[in-house]
Write an enzyme that holds these catalytic residues in place. Structure first.
Site, mmCIF file in Angstrom:
data_model
loop_
_atom_site.group_PDB
_atom_site.id
_atom_site.type_symbol
_atom_site.label_atom_id
_atom_site.label_comp_id
_atom_site.label_asym_id
_atom_site.label_seq_id
_atom_site.Cartn_x
_atom_site.Cartn_y
_atom_site.Cartn_z
ATOM 1 N N ASP A 189 12.059 33.596 20.687
ATOM 2 C CA ASP A 189 10.636 33.707 19.888
ATOM 3 C C ASP A 189 9.871 32.422 19.825
ATOM 4 O O ASP A 189 8.383 32.375 19.767
ATOM 5 C CB ASP A 189 10.903 34.262 18.559
ATOM 6 C CG ASP A 189 11.330 35.719 18.491
ATOM 7 O OD1 ASP A 189 11.210 36.062 19.441
ATOM 8 O OD2 ASP A 189 11.892 36.198 17.273
ATOM 9 N N GLY A 190 10.506 31.238 19.588
ATOM 10 C CA GLY A 190 9.823 29.948 19.717
ATOM 11 C C GLY A 190 8.974 29.724 21.121
ATOM 12 O O GLY A 190 7.985 29.210 21.054
ATOM 13 N N THR B 192 9.220 38.090 9.510
ATOM 14 C CA THR B 192 10.396 38.333 10.166
ATOM 15 C C THR B 192 10.953 37.179 10.359
ATOM 16 O O THR B 192 12.247 37.125 10.922
ATOM 17 C CB THR B 192 10.346 39.261 11.392
ATOM 18 O OG1 THR B 192 9.778 38.718 12.230
ATOM 19 C CG2 THR B 192 9.947 40.744 11.005
#
Length: 288
Positions: free
Chosen positions: A76-77, A188
């Site tokens: 996700d980074g 999230t």
């Protein structure tokens, strides 16, 4: 320049695909289907760029100007970095998860059919809200950034006093480890770990989440997206604390600095190709 739907940009995280084996495999798959592929690596060192010297590559910002799809290869980074780099030229992004949970990355390494489906434009575009973040010191702006996930003010292994205001009205004040100002996408991430609520990523809200507050009444708040949030950290007797935007390089803050957070005019476009809902993904990634 209009987007070329046949041009696909691969954005590999060199920490997740250090030898570029998966990147080259994905490139070959797309080229065999008739797509032009440009590589835009998310690199940490110049040596990593040199490992791709036989490939055509551009920065994500340059490549986005006339691309049809951005494909991130990492966690996700990686998506966060690409989203911020391309926000002035928004192109749908889809992630292949080479990280851990990969909440935002919709595809896994074996999902070649879904990748080709996305490359063909057979996807739903999901628009995600971003935040503009401005650090003001002595009446002057000293730092500006935009976030897809969050802006975090935190101390260095010590509790700090934090106050948050919405349109000038005090929302909360406490002694704690810090505060998170998050988007629905960021709900999230760190905000969830700190006890914040899950918010659907297509919603438009600003989420305020205390980090380890030394006050039982310090709770998360979900605000409307048009709220102007101001955060100050004061009465801290020269303790060290920092601002970090989307997990980026920490920016040193000083007592009486003001952090201003507002909804950005920029958004991130995500390409959705699977039949999984937000709730399916939440239970799959966070339930076990």
């Amino acid at each position: 320049m209009p987007a070329d739907k046949k041009r696909i940009v691969l954005c590999p995280n060199t920490g997740r695909d250090p030898d570029f084996a998966f990147t080259r495999k994905t490139k070959a798959l797309l080229e065999s289907a008739g797509y032009e592929v440009i590589i835009s690596p998310v690199c940490r060192t110049r040596d990593e760029f040199d490992a791709l010297k036989d490939e055509r590559f551009l920065s994500a910002e340059e490549a986005a100007e006339n691309a049809g799809l951005m494909v991130t290869l990492g966690g996700d980074g990686t998506i966060l970095k690409v989203a911020r780099a391309t926000m002035k030229h928004p192109v749908p992004i889809i992630g292949i998860n080479l990280g851990h949970r990969g909440f935002m990355a919709e595809l896994e390494p074996g999902d070649s059919e879904l990748l080709l489906k996305a490359a063909a434009g057979d996807y739903t575009t999901i628009e995600r809200m971003m935040l503009d973040v401005e650090l003001v010191r002595g009446g002057e702006a000293v730092y500006f950034d935009s976030a897809l996930n969050d802006a975090v003010v935190s101390g260095a292994a010590t509790a700090i006093w934090v106050s948050a205001y919405g349109d000038g009205s005090k929302i909360t004040e406490y002694l704690g480890d810090g505060i998170i100002i998050a988007t629905p996408t960021g709900s999230t991430a760190y905000s969830l770990s700190a006890g914040g609520p899950l918010v659907e990523p297509t919603a438009e809200n600003i989420i305020i989440t205390p980090i380890c507050a030394h006050l039982i009444t310090a709770k998360p708040f979900v605000l409307t997206s048009d709220r102007h949030v101001t955060v100050t950290a004061h009465k801290n007797n020269e303790k060290q604390y920092w601002l970090s935007v989307d997990g980026g390089k920490p920016i040193i803050m000083r007592d009486n600095d003001e952090l201003h957070v507002t909804k950005s005019r920029h958004t991130t476009l995500m390409a959705h190709v699977s039949d999984k809902s937000f709730y399916d993904i939440a239970f799959e990634k966070l339930g076990g």
